[in-house]
Write a protein that holds these residues in place. Structure first.
Motif, PDB file in Angstrom:
ATOM      1  N   THR A 108      -7.253 -15.251  -4.759  1.00 50.94           N
ATOM      2  CA  THR A 108      -7.180 -14.979  -6.197  1.00 50.94           C
ATOM      3  C   THR A 108      -7.372 -13.505  -6.505  1.00 50.94           C
ATOM      4  O   THR A 108      -7.286 -13.102  -7.665  1.00 50.94           O
ATOM      5  N   ASP A 109      -7.651 -12.691  -5.497  1.00 50.37           N
ATOM      6  CA  ASP A 109      -7.850 -11.249  -5.678  1.00 50.37           C
ATOM      7  C   ASP A 109      -7.085 -10.490  -4.607  1.00 50.37           C
ATOM      8  O   ASP A 109      -6.954 -10.960  -3.471  1.00 50.37           O
ATOM      9  N   PRO A 110      -6.598  -9.289  -4.944  1.00 54.41           N
ATOM     10  CA  PRO A 110      -6.044  -8.426  -3.906  1.00 54.41           C
ATOM     11  C   PRO A 110      -7.133  -8.039  -2.910  1.00 54.41           C
ATOM     12  O   PRO A 110      -8.327  -8.122  -3.215  1.00 54.41           O
ATOM     13  N   THR A 111      -6.718  -7.589  -1.741  1.00 50.37           N
ATOM     14  CA  THR A 111      -7.685  -7.118  -0.757  1.00 50.37           C
ATOM     15  C   THR A 111      -8.238  -5.761  -1.190  1.00 50.37           C
ATOM     16  O   THR A 111      -7.693  -5.102  -2.083  1.00 50.37           O
ATOM     17  N   ALA A 112      -9.312  -5.335  -0.527  1.00 56.61           N
ATOM     18  CA  ALA A 112      -9.886  -4.014  -0.827  1.00 56.61           C
ATOM     19  C   ALA A 112      -8.850  -2.916  -0.577  1.00 56.61           C
ATOM     20  O   ALA A 112      -8.764  -1.932  -1.336  1.00 56.61           O
ATOM     21  N   GLU A 113      -8.061  -3.067   0.477  1.00 57.70           N
ATOM     22  CA  GLU A 113      -7.031  -2.072   0.777  1.00 57.70           C
ATOM     23  C   GLU A 113      -5.998  -2.017  -0.335  1.00 57.70           C
ATOM     24  O   GLU A 113      -5.590  -0.936  -0.776  1.00 57.70           O
ATOM     25  N   GLN A 114      -5.578  -3.177  -0.831  1.00 59.89           N
ATOM     26  CA  GLN A 114      -4.585  -3.214  -1.896  1.00 59.89           C
ATOM     27  C   GLN A 114      -5.132  -2.635  -3.194  1.00 59.89           C
ATOM     28  O   GLN A 114      -4.423  -1.945  -3.920  1.00 59.89           O
ATOM     29  N   ARG A 115      -6.398  -2.892  -3.495  1.00 57.98           N
ATOM     30  CA  ARG A 115      -7.009  -2.282  -4.676  1.00 57.98           C
ATOM     31  C   ARG A 115      -7.054  -0.757  -4.528  1.00 57.98           C
ATOM     32  O   ARG A 115      -6.892  -0.031  -5.505  1.00 57.98           O
ATOM     33  N   GLY A 116      -7.256  -0.302  -3.287  1.00 57.38           N
ATOM     34  CA  GLY A 116      -7.228   1.135  -3.030  1.00 57.38           C
ATOM     35  C   GLY A 116      -5.861   1.731  -3.307  1.00 57.38           C
ATOM     36  O   GLY A 116      -5.752   2.850  -3.841  1.00 57.38           O
ATOM     37  N   TRP A 117      -4.800   1.005  -2.957  1.00 62.16           N
ATOM     38  CA  TRP A 117      -3.449   1.493  -3.236  1.00 62.16           C
ATOM     39  C   TRP A 117      -3.213   1.608  -4.739  1.00 62.16           C
ATOM     40  O   TRP A 117      -2.600   2.570  -5.200  1.00 62.16           O
ATOM     41  N   LEU A 118      -3.700   0.637  -5.505  1.00 56.07           N
ATOM     42  CA  LEU A 118      -3.541   0.686  -6.953  1.00 56.07           C
ATOM     43  C   LEU A 118      -4.296   1.883  -7.547  1.00 56.07           C
ATOM     44  O   LEU A 118      -3.793   2.561  -8.444  1.00 56.07           O
ATOM     45  N   THR A 119      -5.483   2.132  -7.023  1.00 61.17           N
ATOM     46  CA  THR A 119      -6.253   3.295  -7.494  1.00 61.17           C
ATOM     47  C   THR A 119      -5.530   4.588  -7.145  1.00 61.17           C
ATOM     48  O   THR A 119      -5.480   5.531  -7.958  1.00 61.17           O
ATOM     49  N   GLU A 120      -4.963   4.635  -5.945  1.00 62.95           N
ATOM     50  CA  GLU A 120      -4.201   5.813  -5.521  1.00 62.95           C
ATOM     51  C   GLU A 120      -3.040   6.073  -6.481  1.00 62.95           C
ATOM     52  O   GLU A 120      -2.796   7.219  -6.881  1.00 62.95           O
ATOM     53  N   MET A 121      -2.327   5.032  -6.871  1.00 61.34           N
ATOM     54  CA  MET A 121      -1.214   5.184  -7.802  1.00 61.34           C
ATOM     55  C   MET A 121      -1.714   5.593  -9.187  1.00 61.34           C
ATOM     56  O   MET A 121      -1.100   6.424  -9.863  1.00 61.34           O
ATOM     57  N   GLN A 122      -2.810   5.012  -9.595  1.00 60.51           N
ATOM     58  CA  GLN A 122      -3.361   5.318 -10.905  1.00 60.51           C
ATOM     59  C   GLN A 122      -3.742   6.796 -11.012  1.00 60.51           C
ATOM     60  O   GLN A 122      -3.606   7.409 -12.076  1.00 60.51           O
ATOM     61  N   ASN A 123      -4.187   7.371  -9.910  1.00 62.02           N
ATOM     62  CA  ASN A 123      -4.628   8.762  -9.902  1.00 62.02           C
ATOM     63  C   ASN A 123      -3.495   9.759  -9.682  1.00 62.02           C
ATOM     64  O   ASN A 123      -3.711  10.970  -9.753  1.00 62.02           O
ATOM     65  N   ALA A 124      -2.298   9.262  -9.388  1.00 63.48           N
ATOM     66  CA  ALA A 124      -1.155  10.147  -9.134  1.00 63.48           C
ATOM     67  C   ALA A 124      -0.287  10.247 -10.382  1.00 63.48           C
ATOM     68  O   ALA A 124      -0.372   9.424 -11.298  1.00 63.48           O
ATOM     69  N   SER A 125       0.549  11.262 -10.403  1.00 67.92           N
ATOM     70  CA  SER A 125       1.460  11.439 -11.537  1.00 67.92           C
ATOM     71  C   SER A 125       2.713  12.162 -11.068  1.00 67.92           C
ATOM     72  O   SER A 125       2.771  12.702  -9.964  1.00 67.92           O
ATOM     73  N   GLY A 126       3.729  12.142 -11.932  1.00 69.43           N
ATOM     74  CA  GLY A 126       4.955  12.871 -11.661  1.00 69.43           C
ATOM     75  C   GLY A 126       5.679  12.404 -10.414  1.00 69.43           C
ATOM     76  O   GLY A 126       5.693  11.221 -10.083  1.00 69.43           O
ATOM     77  N   ALA A 127       6.273  13.373  -9.713  1.00 70.35           N
ATOM     78  CA  ALA A 127       7.047  13.048  -8.513  1.00 70.35           C
ATOM     79  C   ALA A 127       6.174  12.441  -7.429  1.00 70.35           C
ATOM     80  O   ALA A 127       6.638  11.602  -6.650  1.00 70.35           O
ATOM     81  N   ARG A 128       4.923  12.857  -7.361  1.00 74.92           N
ATOM     82  CA  ARG A 128       4.019  12.292  -6.345  1.00 74.92           C
ATOM     83  C   ARG A 128       3.792  10.801  -6.604  1.00 74.92           C
ATOM     84  O   ARG A 128       3.753  10.003  -5.667  1.00 74.92           O
ATOM     85  N   PHE A 129       3.628  10.416  -7.860  1.00 76.13           N
ATOM     86  CA  PHE A 129       3.482   8.992  -8.161  1.00 76.13           C
ATOM     87  C   PHE A 129       4.711   8.222  -7.690  1.00 76.13           C
ATOM     88  O   PHE A 129       4.591   7.167  -7.051  1.00 76.13           O
ATOM     89  N   ASP A 130       5.902   8.727  -8.028  1.00 73.70           N
ATOM     90  CA  ASP A 130       7.128   8.026  -7.638  1.00 73.70           C
ATOM     91  C   ASP A 130       7.191   7.829  -6.128  1.00 73.70           C
ATOM     92  O   ASP A 130       7.552   6.752  -5.635  1.00 73.70           O
ATOM     93  N   GLN A 131       6.831   8.883  -5.370  1.00 72.76           N
ATOM     94  CA  GLN A 131       6.892   8.792  -3.917  1.00 72.76           C
ATOM     95  C   GLN A 131       5.873   7.790  -3.381  1.00 72.76           C
ATOM     96  O   GLN A 131       6.181   6.991  -2.489  1.00 72.76           O
ATOM     97  N   ILE A 132       4.668   7.815  -3.910  1.00 72.00           N
ATOM     98  CA  ILE A 132       3.637   6.873  -3.451  1.00 72.00           C
ATOM     99  C   ILE A 132       4.048   5.445  -3.772  1.00 72.00           C
ATOM    100  O   ILE A 132       3.926   4.536  -2.932  1.00 72.00           O
ATOM    101  N   PHE A 133       4.547   5.214  -4.973  1.00 66.01           N
ATOM    102  CA  PHE A 133       4.962   3.867  -5.373  1.00 66.01           C
ATOM    103  C   PHE A 133       6.033   3.326  -4.434  1.00 66.01           C
ATOM    104  O   PHE A 133       5.917   2.218  -3.907  1.00 66.01           O
ATOM    105  N   VAL A 134       7.074   4.118  -4.220  1.00 66.25           N
ATOM    106  CA  VAL A 134       8.180   3.650  -3.368  1.00 66.25           C
ATOM    107  C   VAL A 134       7.706   3.462  -1.927  1.00 66.25           C
ATOM    108  O   VAL A 134       8.023   2.452  -1.284  1.00 66.25           O
TER     109      VAL A 134
END
Length: 243
Positions: A108-134
């Motif tokens: 019912t919850d993402p793993t700790a690693e997956q939550r870390g990925w979401l935080t990483e995306m949340q903290n990124a912006s611009g072209a860096r966000f796009d690259q991290i997301f993809v």
């Protein structure tokens, strides 16, 4: 029209915020999603790997897609993010239905690693966000893809077989969408995780001109899954370090 678009944007932003808060707080089921009844049927290892893997993928890729729809720099990333979020919502519904039919408990919850990925995306912006997301989503889909194929080839359960077919369709489409951004760094993707050759597969039986064995070993599926996780993690780290 402008006020309407603004209202819709505020609604999507509030929804994304609720999703991220729920994940960070470990509150369990994401808003609007059902959870499988905690009644117990013991699945074999391969079937459980598919059921849990597809469920976990949806738990973090839905909010990741919604985040991309809101803050992606390019229109293409915003469009793909919205599409992936919508399709993962549908796949998650199918996964929950399958789990309920089997009486199986799923995460019912993402793993700790997956939550870390979401935080990483949340903290990124611009072209860096796009690259991290993809990068994150393309590598993640590449991890689950061989598991889907291995389980579809060997499962004896019609519910799992149908889920594998649905998951294969969605995951393949998501990979194609992510690749259409032009941001996938092909030379740096993890290599294919192939099982070691052995005598428990259908090809070995065909070579021996004998009847088919009972099924592909669950150990093979887990080896493919674990190898994909390890190689995928290393490759993702190398790709993102260069952004």
């Amino acid at each position: 029209m402008a006020p309407l678009r603004s209202a819709r944007r505020r609604h999507r932003t509030r929804r994304l915020a609720v999703l991220l808060v729920a994940i960070a707080a470990g509150l369990g089921v994401l808003p609007g999603l059902a959870a499988a009844a905690p009644v117990g049927q013991q699945l074999n290892a391969a079937d459980a790997a598919l059921l849990n893997g597809v469920r976990l993928a949806g738990l973090w890729e839905m909010p990741a897609g919604q985040m991309a729809a809101e803050k992606g720099q390019s229109a293409k990333v915003r469009e793909i993010g919205a599409g992936i979020a919508t399709e993962h919502e549908e796949l998650d519904r199918l996964t929950v239905e399958a789990a309920n039919r089997l009486g199986a408990t799923i995460p019912t919850d993402p793993t700790a690693e997956q939550r870390g990925w979401l935080t990483e995306m949340q903290n990124a912006s611009g072209a860096r966000f796009d690259q991290i997301f993809v990068t994150r989503l393309r590598v993640a889909h590449g991890k689950i893809f061989p598991v889907i194929g291995a389980v579809r080839a060997s499962t004896r359960d019609p519910v799992i077989r149908k889920l594998a077919e649905d998951a294969n369709r969605f995951v393949l489409h998501h990979m194609q969408m992510l690749e259409s951004t032009g941001l996938v760094r092909w030379p740096e993707l993890p290599p294919a995780a192939l099982p070691a050759p052995g005598n428990d597969g259908l090809l070995a039986a065909a070579a021996a001109n004998s009847g088919p064995p009972i099924g592909v070993s669950s150990t093979v599926v887990w080896l493919v899954f674990l190898a994909a996780l390890v190689t995928g993690g290393i490759a993702t780290y190398r790709i993102l370090r260069r952004t």
